[in-house]
Scaffold this motif. Structure first.
Motif, PDB file in Angstrom:
ATOM      1  N   ARG A 169      35.853  35.386  66.421  1.00  0.00           N
ATOM      2  CA  ARG A 169      35.232  36.618  65.903  1.00  0.00           C
ATOM      3  C   ARG A 169      34.081  36.439  67.279  1.00  0.00           C
ATOM      4  NH1 ARG A 169      32.006  36.623  60.549  1.00  0.00           N
ATOM      5  NH2 ARG A 169      30.620  34.979  61.574  1.00  0.00           N
ATOM      6  N   ASP A 223      28.216  37.005  66.317  1.00  0.00           N
ATOM      7  CA  ASP A 223      27.770  37.594  64.989  1.00  0.00           C
ATOM      8  C   ASP A 223      26.598  37.088  64.764  1.00  0.00           C
ATOM      9  OD1 ASP A 223      27.668  39.379  62.860  1.00  0.00           O
ATOM     10  OD2 ASP A 223      28.845  38.028  61.565  1.00  0.00           O
ATOM     11  N   ARG A 250      22.285  43.304  64.084  1.00  0.00           N
ATOM     12  CA  ARG A 250      23.238  42.644  63.753  1.00  0.00           C
ATOM     13  C   ARG A 250      24.614  42.675  64.159  1.00  0.00           C
ATOM     14  NH1 ARG A 250      25.032  40.967  57.908  1.00  0.00           N
ATOM     15  NH2 ARG A 250      26.042  39.427  59.208  1.00  0.00           N
ATOM     16  N   MET A 300      36.459  43.599  61.545  1.00  0.00           N
ATOM     17  CA  MET A 300      35.946  42.991  60.182  1.00  0.00           C
ATOM     18  C   MET A 300      35.490  44.352  59.423  1.00  0.00           C
ATOM     19  SD  MET A 300      34.065  39.391  60.599  1.00  0.00           S
ATOM     20  CE  MET A 300      34.311  39.020  58.806  1.00  0.00           C
ATOM     21  N   GLU A 334      33.387  44.920  56.742  1.00  0.00           N
ATOM     22  CA  GLU A 334      32.255  44.252  55.657  1.00  0.00           C
ATOM     23  C   GLU A 334      31.299  45.144  55.489  1.00  0.00           C
ATOM     24  OE1 GLU A 334      31.163  40.672  57.855  1.00  0.00           O
ATOM     25  OE2 GLU A 334      31.016  41.591  59.887  1.00  0.00           O
ATOM     26  N   ASP A 336      29.804  39.753  53.160  1.00  0.00           N
ATOM     27  CA  ASP A 336      28.827  40.920  53.539  1.00  0.00           C
ATOM     28  C   ASP A 336      29.309  42.061  52.745  1.00  0.00           C
ATOM     29  OD1 ASP A 336      26.800  40.208  55.430  1.00  0.00           O
ATOM     30  OD2 ASP A 336      28.347  39.892  57.020  1.00  0.00           O
ATOM     31  N   ARG A 354      22.510  38.335  49.949  1.00  0.00           N
ATOM     32  CA  ARG A 354      23.437  37.033  49.771  1.00  0.00           C
ATOM     33  C   ARG A 354      22.505  35.677  49.752  1.00  0.00           C
ATOM     34  NH1 ARG A 354      27.352  37.252  54.876  1.00  0.00           N
ATOM     35  NH2 ARG A 354      27.184  35.227  55.474  1.00  0.00           N
TER      36      ARG A 354
HETATM   37 MG    MG Z   1      29.848  38.882  57.756  1.00  0.00          MG
END
Ligand code: MG
Ligand code: PEP
Length: 761
Positions: free
Chosen positions: A511, A514, A536, A607, A609, A633, A643
């Motif tokens: 990935r 992130d 983000r 992804m 999310e 997410d 979260r």
């Molecule tokens: Mg995530």
């Protein structure tokens, strides 16, 4: 005197406001007040509403060992009188007062002069601040006014702490009473052990309090003296080396240091504190803080600079003290590490065979230490922001990493219950080892590949040992989090090569970086009001193509083994992000080709999310080779639940019907375009949730290595038809609770009930 005292008041209040917790604030108050009023002892007592008693909370001058232990009823003694009258009591000779109570434990019998003022907030008496003098002394009207003013400020701080729940933790006498606390799940599992408090080395501010026994006093004084000698020696050597290199004026500074190292204000004051019951490191911390405050308060810039020198001196003494291992903490049997912010390097403080759990005031599941715990199968609870770190040393503790709870001094019945769970888990783990080489398939032979989530080079072995068929999520931000600055292309390539080589020929899904949200790089701070809704993941990368391109080139160049690389983009909310990112990936690929570096073009995944991506699946499916559901997410954004916020953690549930329905939608459209879908959020590693996901047609489940065999056992207990039926039933249900019950019951009925932990998740 008056001017002096009141100008100190402002400074004391400033220092108190800077304190990181209530206990530290109280320590500053007793220390500074004692000095300003030239008193022999200053103490703070709080009223414990639960027991309606007064408790000694902080003192300088009385016995430190009595803190938190000395309790008396409100109708007792002079302190009780101040509280009952809600007015100051100023007596020249306490011993002659009818209310005087003879107490030996605190050592207050040797004091005569007494001035006590109530701590009042909104008409409510919260406690008492007391100043004592050995000789007979009636405190002046000015001194009384000073103390009343200070008490009013202190009452505000206590009321605030009460509101924040901090007071309850302080008042709960953890030496004798059990308590439990909710934090954030760091990594799953149950641990039972004794608390070992850790703190960062060479950092005076981080040194915790540690009350010592009379027997330990000599040992601590000796250790302190030895550390001072070492620093003295160090300065002599430095001074010799610097002769001729720096000016004589600058050289004279070493003489100043040498003098300080002999001064009573530094050495004598620290030894006094040790004799009063504080360990050497804590005593040194307080003495240095006192000097620093003193110098800081001076108008002359030269003297203010001396505050820096004194801190340096303190740090040097501390380093030698810490090197002597006079930690006053013994390591034997199972140990739970506890601290303000436990770091990975602190793992090393405990032999690995003794380390069973971690608890930390700061941090969350994405903290480096929690990720490492996850990989090593060590239960951890993070974000315990009211944890009284200073007061749990050596206590028995249960760490429940499934529920994000800790239980300090658990009752025998609770301990028994948790020991039973631990034994069951150990039996299960032994049984699960048999499954390592068995295929992850349903009883009718449908293969559901199980991958691992990774990010640390340290967890490669655990991942390989788990029998994983690939890496479904390699979190590249972790090597970035560990570095001091953005790692260069070569450095990154070397890390990625190790990962690709270790797993080869199994696929590894990298990935791209992130960061943002709760994953802040220390060297790239992003300060925002709503970080999870802010800058983000892919957003940062598209705004910083130079960082993105470097990473992509490094990843592509690392793909030299079995072409086992897959690339994945996080936090996609819009098709334009995919188009722009793919354009940059093409650019990186072309740049490498232009240099004669011919590497395969990787499969590119997205992804899912963020809810907007769920609704854009058709457009996204035309652009991507595969999908991975970031259920952590996705749950947070669908349910509008942070979260990492304990206040709302009960609302955070990945089995919420909205999450399942979204995943169903993702699978439906992805499969229409013949694109595979994995799930790489935490829910993939939960055996019950994994049943629903497999039944919904998820192609790959990717999870932490420690969960893999549990999920394998779950999958191997059903036919694909049974799983599809379960998923269909779950999708018709109204609540996460019903869905959980349905799935747990299915596990029980299939003879896999041991995967269901009573009361957890
Ligand atoms: Mg995530
Ligand atoms: C997720 O969001 O589910 C995920 C796997 O990514 P992270 O937890 O790293 O944000």
């Amino acid at each position: 005197m008056k001017i002096n005292m009141f100008s100190s008041l402002k400074k004391i209040i400033e220092d108190v406001n800077e304190a990181s917790n209530l206990q530290q604030a109280l320590n500053i108050i007793v220390h500074d007040t004692r000095k300003v009023m030239r008193a022999d002892a200053v103490s703070v007592y709080f009223r414990d509403e639960k027991t309606d008693q007064l408790v000694l909370m902080a003192t300088e001058g009385l016995n430190q060992n009595a803190i938190g232990k000395i309790r008396f009823n409100l109708d007792q003694g002079l302190v009780g009188l101040v509280l009952r009258q809600a007015e100051p009591v100023n007596i020249e000779d306490a011993h002659s007062h009818p209310n005087y109570r003879f107490v030996t434990e605190t050592g207050e019998v040797s004091f005569h002069g007494f001035l006590g003022v109530p701590l009042i907030q909104h008409r409510h008496v919260l406690g008492v601040l007391v100043v004592r003098q050995t000789r007979k002394r009636r405190f002046s009207a000015n001194e009384e006014t000073f103390l009343i003013t200070l008490a009013a400020q202190l009452a505000g701080a206590i009321a605030y702490a009460e509101k924040m729940g901090e007071l309850k933790n302080l008042l709960d006498d953890v030496d004798t009473k059990p308590f439990n606390m909710k934090g954030l799940i760091g990594s799953p599992g149950i641990a039972i052990g004794k608390v070992l408090v850790v703190f960062p080395p060479a950092n005076l501010d981080a040194v915790p309090d540690n009350a010592i026994t009379a027997v330990e006093t000599d040992e601590q004084i000796k250790a302190f003296d030895a550390a001072v000698m070492k620093v003295d020696h160090e300065f002599r050597e430095l001074s010799k080396r610097m002769e001729g290199v720096i000016s004589n004026e600058e050289l004279a500074l070493f003489d100043v240091f040498a003098l300080m190292l002999k001064s009573d204000s530094l050495i004598g004051a620290t030894i006094n504190r040790i004799q009063a019951g504080q360990w050497a490191q804590g005593a040194l911390r307080d003495t240095i803080a006192e000097h620093v405050r003193h110098f800081d308060a001076m108008h002359d810039a030269y003297f203010r600079e001396r505050a820096v020198d004194i801190k340096d001196l303190g740090r040097r003494i501390l380093t030698h003290l810490q090197a002597q291992h006079t930690s006053c903490q013994e390591i034997s049997g199972p140990v739970v590490l506890a601290g303000e912010e436990v770091t990975v390097s602190q793992f090393a403080e405990v032999p690995v065979q003794n380390l069973v759990g971690i608890i930390s005031k700061k941090g969350s599941a994405t903290s480096h230490v929690a990720i490492l715990c996850h990989a090593m199968g060590i239960p951890s609870v993070m974000g315990l922001d009211k944890l009284p770190v200073n007061r749990i040393k050596g206590q028995e503790i249960v760490v429940d990493g499934y529920g994000g709870q800790i239980y300090v001094k658990p009752s025998p019945s609770m301990l028994q219950e948790y020991e039973h769970i631990v034994r069951k888990e150990q039996t299960l783990d032994a049984e699960l080892k048999e499954l390592i080489d068995k295929p992850a398939e349903t009883t009718d032979g449908i293969h559901i590949p199980l991958y691992v989530n990774s990010g640390l080079l340290e967890d490669i072995t655990a991942s390989l040992n788990s029998g994983a068929e690939g890496v479904g999520l390699y979190r590249t931000e972790i090597p970035f989090l560990m570095a001091d600055g953005f790692p260069g292309e070569l450095e990154q390539t070397q890390i990625y090569q190790q990962v690709l080589q270790s797993f080869s020929p199994r696929p590894v899904t990298f990935r791209t970086l992130d960061i943002g949200g709760d994953k802040a790089l220390p060297y790239f701070p992003v300060v925002e009001d709503n970080p999870f809704l802010g800058w983000r993941g892919i957003r940062i990368m598209l705004d910083h193509p130079e960082i993105f391109l470097t990473q992509i080139r490094a990843i592509l160049k690392a793909n030299i083994y079995d072409d086992n690389l897959r690339l994945m983009l996080p936090m996609i909310t819009d098709v334009s992000e995919v188009d722009e990112a793919i354009a940059l990936i093409n650019k990186a690929h072309e740049e490498l080709s232009a240099k004669g570096i011919d590497v395969p073009y990787p499969a590119i995944g997205l992804m899912i999310e963020v809810p907007s991506a769920v609704y854009q699946m058709t457009a996204l499916a035309k652009r991507a080779d595969f999908f991975s559901v970031g259920s952590n997410d996705l749950t947070q954004y669908l349910l509008a639940v942070d979260r990492n916020n304990k206040q709302v953690s009960d609302l955070y549930n990945s089995l919420h019907p909205a999450v399942l329905l979204s995943i169903q939608q993702i699978v439906k459209i992805a499969h229409k375009y013949h694109k595979p879908v994995s799930v790489c959020g935490e829910m993939a590693g939960d055996p019950a949730s994994a049943l629903a996901l497999a039944g919904m047609g998820i192609d790959i489940l990717s999870m932490t290595a420690g969960s893999l065999l549990r999920v394998k056992l779950a999958i191997r207990s059903f036919t694909i038809k049974q799983l599809e039926k379960l998923a269909a039933e779950a999708l018709f249900m109204d609540s996460a609770e019903e869905i959980r019950l349905l799935l747990n019951k299915a596990l029980e009925d299939a003879g896999a009930g041991r995967l269901v932990r009573a009361g957890h998740r």
